[in-house]
Design a protein around this motif. Structure first.
Motif, PDB file in Angstrom:
ATOM      1  N   ALA A 165       0.828  -1.202   0.000  1.00 55.26           N
ATOM      2  CA  ALA A 165       0.000   0.000   0.000  1.00 55.26           C
ATOM      3  C   ALA A 165       0.866   1.257   0.000  1.00 55.26           C
ATOM      4  O   ALA A 165       0.590   2.215  -0.726  1.00 55.26           O
ATOM      5  N   LEU A 166       1.931   1.251   0.793  1.00 57.11           N
ATOM      6  CA  LEU A 166       2.819   2.408   0.847  1.00 57.11           C
ATOM      7  C   LEU A 166       3.500   2.662  -0.498  1.00 57.11           C
ATOM      8  O   LEU A 166       3.595   3.803  -0.960  1.00 57.11           O
ATOM      9  N   LYS A 167       3.974   1.593  -1.124  1.00 60.26           N
ATOM     10  CA  LYS A 167       4.657   1.744  -2.406  1.00 60.26           C
ATOM     11  C   LYS A 167       3.698   2.269  -3.473  1.00 60.26           C
ATOM     12  O   LYS A 167       4.047   3.140  -4.285  1.00 60.26           O
ATOM     13  N   GLU A 168       2.497   1.739  -3.489  1.00 56.55           N
ATOM     14  CA  GLU A 168       1.512   2.210  -4.462  1.00 56.55           C
ATOM     15  C   GLU A 168       1.190   3.691  -4.238  1.00 56.55           C
ATOM     16  O   GLU A 168       1.090   4.465  -5.197  1.00 56.55           O
ATOM     17  N   SER A 169       1.024   4.086  -2.983  1.00 53.53           N
ATOM     18  CA  SER A 169       0.694   5.481  -2.710  1.00 53.53           C
ATOM     19  C   SER A 169       1.845   6.399  -3.106  1.00 53.53           C
ATOM     20  O   SER A 169       1.624   7.513  -3.599  1.00 53.53           O
ATOM     21  N   TYR A 170       3.079   5.939  -2.923  1.00 52.52           N
ATOM     22  CA  TYR A 170       4.248   6.762  -3.262  1.00 52.52           C
ATOM     23  C   TYR A 170       4.374   6.956  -4.774  1.00 52.52           C
ATOM     24  O   TYR A 170       4.557   8.080  -5.253  1.00 52.52           O
ATOM     25  N   ILE A 171       4.273   5.875  -5.542  1.00 52.72           N
ATOM     26  CA  ILE A 171       4.438   6.020  -6.991  1.00 52.72           C
ATOM     27  C   ILE A 171       3.248   6.741  -7.613  1.00 52.72           C
ATOM     28  O   ILE A 171       3.363   7.353  -8.678  1.00 52.72           O
ATOM     29  N   LYS A 172       2.094   6.698  -6.948  1.00 52.85           N
ATOM     30  CA  LYS A 172       0.961   7.485  -7.425  1.00 52.85           C
ATOM     31  C   LYS A 172       1.168   8.967  -7.115  1.00 52.85           C
ATOM     32  O   LYS A 172       0.818   9.831  -7.908  1.00 52.85           O
ATOM     33  N   ALA A 173       1.759   9.252  -5.954  1.00 46.66           N
ATOM     34  CA  ALA A 173       2.037  10.641  -5.602  1.00 46.66           C
ATOM     35  C   ALA A 173       3.042  11.266  -6.563  1.00 46.66           C
ATOM     36  O   ALA A 173       2.883  12.419  -6.979  1.00 46.66           O
ATOM     37  N   THR A 174       4.062  10.527  -6.933  1.00 44.46           N
ATOM     38  CA  THR A 174       5.072  11.057  -7.853  1.00 44.46           C
ATOM     39  C   THR A 174       4.523  11.227  -9.255  1.00 44.46           C
ATOM     40  O   THR A 174       5.051  12.012 -10.050  1.00 44.46           O
ATOM     41  N   GLY A 175       3.461  10.479  -9.581  1.00 45.86           N
ATOM     42  CA  GLY A 175       2.895  10.528 -10.927  1.00 45.86           C
ATOM     43  C   GLY A 175       3.637   9.661 -11.920  1.00 45.86           C
ATOM     44  O   GLY A 175       3.269   9.604 -13.097  1.00 45.86           O
ATOM     45  N   LYS A 176       4.670   8.937 -11.451  1.00 46.48           N
ATOM     46  CA  LYS A 176       5.481   8.133 -12.366  1.00 46.48           C
ATOM     47  C   LYS A 176       4.992   6.689 -12.465  1.00 46.48           C
ATOM     48  O   LYS A 176       5.397   5.957 -13.367  1.00 46.48           O
ATOM     49  N   GLY A 177       4.147   6.269 -11.534  1.00 49.15           N
ATOM     50  CA  GLY A 177       3.605   4.921 -11.595  1.00 49.15           C
ATOM     51  C   GLY A 177       4.688   3.864 -11.612  1.00 49.15           C
ATOM     52  O   GLY A 177       5.758   4.023 -11.000  1.00 49.15           O
ATOM     53  N   LEU A 178       4.428   2.785 -12.336  1.00 45.98           N
ATOM     54  CA  LEU A 178       5.357   1.655 -12.365  1.00 45.98           C
ATOM     55  C   LEU A 178       6.586   1.915 -13.229  1.00 45.98           C
ATOM     56  O   LEU A 178       7.425   1.025 -13.385  1.00 45.98           O
ATOM     57  N   ALA A 179       6.714   3.137 -13.762  1.00 46.84           N
ATOM     58  CA  ALA A 179       7.985   3.502 -14.393  1.00 46.84           C
ATOM     59  C   ALA A 179       9.082   3.591 -13.341  1.00 46.84           C
ATOM     60  O   ALA A 179      10.269   3.546 -13.658  1.00 46.84           O
ATOM     61  N   THR A 180       8.675   3.711 -12.067  1.00 47.02           N
ATOM     62  CA  THR A 180       9.603   3.675 -10.937  1.00 47.02           C
ATOM     63  C   THR A 180       9.696   2.245 -10.431  1.00 47.02           C
ATOM     64  O   THR A 180       8.684   1.635 -10.100  1.00 47.02           O
ATOM     65  N   SER A 181      10.894   1.701 -10.361  1.00 48.02           N
ATOM     66  CA  SER A 181      11.076   0.354  -9.821  1.00 48.02           C
ATOM     67  C   SER A 181      10.674   0.323  -8.353  1.00 48.02           C
ATOM     68  O   SER A 181      11.100   1.181  -7.559  1.00 48.02           O
ATOM     69  N   LEU A 182       9.855  -0.646  -7.981  1.00 49.58           N
ATOM     70  CA  LEU A 182       9.421  -0.753  -6.592  1.00 49.58           C
ATOM     71  C   LEU A 182      10.572  -1.136  -5.668  1.00 49.58           C
ATOM     72  O   LEU A 182      10.473  -0.984  -4.446  1.00 49.58           O
ATOM     73  N   ARG A 183      11.672  -1.628  -6.248  1.00 48.63           N
ATOM     74  CA  ARG A 183      12.843  -1.971  -5.443  1.00 48.63           C
ATOM     75  C   ARG A 183      13.780  -0.788  -5.232  1.00 48.63           C
ATOM     76  O   ARG A 183      14.758  -0.885  -4.494  1.00 48.63           O
ATOM     77  N   SER A 184      13.490   0.338  -5.853  1.00 48.92           N
ATOM     78  CA  SER A 184      14.421   1.469  -5.826  1.00 48.92           C
ATOM     79  C   SER A 184      14.222   2.389  -4.628  1.00 48.92           C
ATOM     80  O   SER A 184      14.909   3.392  -4.501  1.00 48.92           O
ATOM     81  N   PHE A 185      13.287   2.068  -3.755  1.00 46.91           N
ATOM     82  CA  PHE A 185      13.092   2.871  -2.552  1.00 46.91           C
ATOM     83  C   PHE A 185      12.610   1.968  -1.423  1.00 46.91           C
ATOM     84  O   PHE A 185      12.040   0.897  -1.660  1.00 46.91           O
TER      85      PHE A 185
END
Length: 276
Positions: A165-185
């Motif tokens: 849930a945290l990872k989804e909320s973060y990549i949605k906040a950035t607006g980059k979605g799954l273009a951001t690797s979930l392992r990168s943070f």
């Protein structure tokens, strides 16, 4: 500078009225483009749900400004993140994000003058059928994996959905979605704070608790293979919180671009108020 307040609107997606006259009324509030998107769903139940999601958003936004639900106009980022068109965003100061899971829809709204904030929300249902072992290695950082493996199997499953849930909320906040690797943070839970928020679910969601547990103080770090202490801390610009509706549903909220700690209010929006 005012402390940012995030209103979390909980809406029901169960037992939706799909009678033709109701559907026709709700469609009148959408643009032609939105109706096309709704009708792309093959299943009638999915069309009905999508119709209600868009109407809930419009009705809730109208609680904050002198615009009727049908007057709102939206644009979409490169990865599909919705926002108000620039003119309406500047005039109202409204930022929002939405997420739904099964019978729950959660809409986060932050009204702030000036620069647009980065807001993301995610609600998750902890599915017992999910094979978390096959997902963790691909989606979680080494730091998160190490911490997970120190937990019991039951605790691992709970932390898995918290992190998701945290990872989804973060990549949605950035607006980059799954273009951001979930392992990168990575997320660090070592300085958790806890509060409870009253929730008056009235009679339209009677199974919910009267209070929502909310955990703040969750820090996010950049880097894949480094331990938290060695990573580049980006928590000064991002704030993350994690809440529980009940034993099955949890939600996460991420806010960027605001230095003051965010505050929350839980609200409910009954379906009966959609066409009021």
């Amino acid at each position: 500078m005012k402390t940012p307040v995030i209103d979390l609107w909980l809406c029901s997606l169960s037992n939706l009225n799909d009678q033709p006259n109701k559907v026709s009324q709700l469609k009148k509030r959408l643009t032609a483009d939105e109706i096309t998107k709704v009708e792309r769903y093959r299943m009638p139940s999915s069309q009905t749900q999508a119709l209600y999601v868009r109407n809930y958003l419009r009705a809730i936004l109208s609680r904050y400004a002198c615009l009727s639900p049908e007057e709102w106009r939206f644009e979409y980022g490169e990865k599909g993140k919705p926002s108000l068109i620039e003119k309406q965003q500047i005039e109202t100061g409204l930022n929002f994000n939405i997420s739904h899971s099964k019978e729950h829809l959660l809409i986060a709204v932050c009204q702030k003058e000036g620069k647009q904030v980065q807001l993301g929300v995610d609600i998750e249902h902890a599915r017992s059928s999910t094979n978390i072992d096959s997902i963790m290695k691909h989606c979680f950082s080494d730091t998160e994996l190490t911490d997970l493996l120190e937990l019991s199997k039951e605790e691992q499953r709970e932390r898995f959905f918290d992190l998701w849930a945290l990872k989804e909320s973060y990549i949605k906040a950035t607006g980059k979605g799954l273009a951001t690797s979930l392992r990168s943070f990575s997320f660090d839970f070592s300085n958790l704070t806890e509060q409870t928020l009253p929730l008056h679910a009235s009679d339209f969601q009677p199974n919910l608790q009267d209070e929502i547990r909310l955990h703040g103080g969750i820090r996010v770090y950049a880097g894949v293979d480094l331990r938290v202490a060695e990573q580049s801390d980006i928590s000064t610009t991002w704030q993350c919180s994690l809440g529980r509706l009940d034993d099955q549903y949890r939600f996460a909220v991420t806010l960027g671009g605001v230095s003051l700690p965010m505050q929350f209010e839980m609200k409910v929006f009954p379906p009966s108020q959609l066409l009021v």
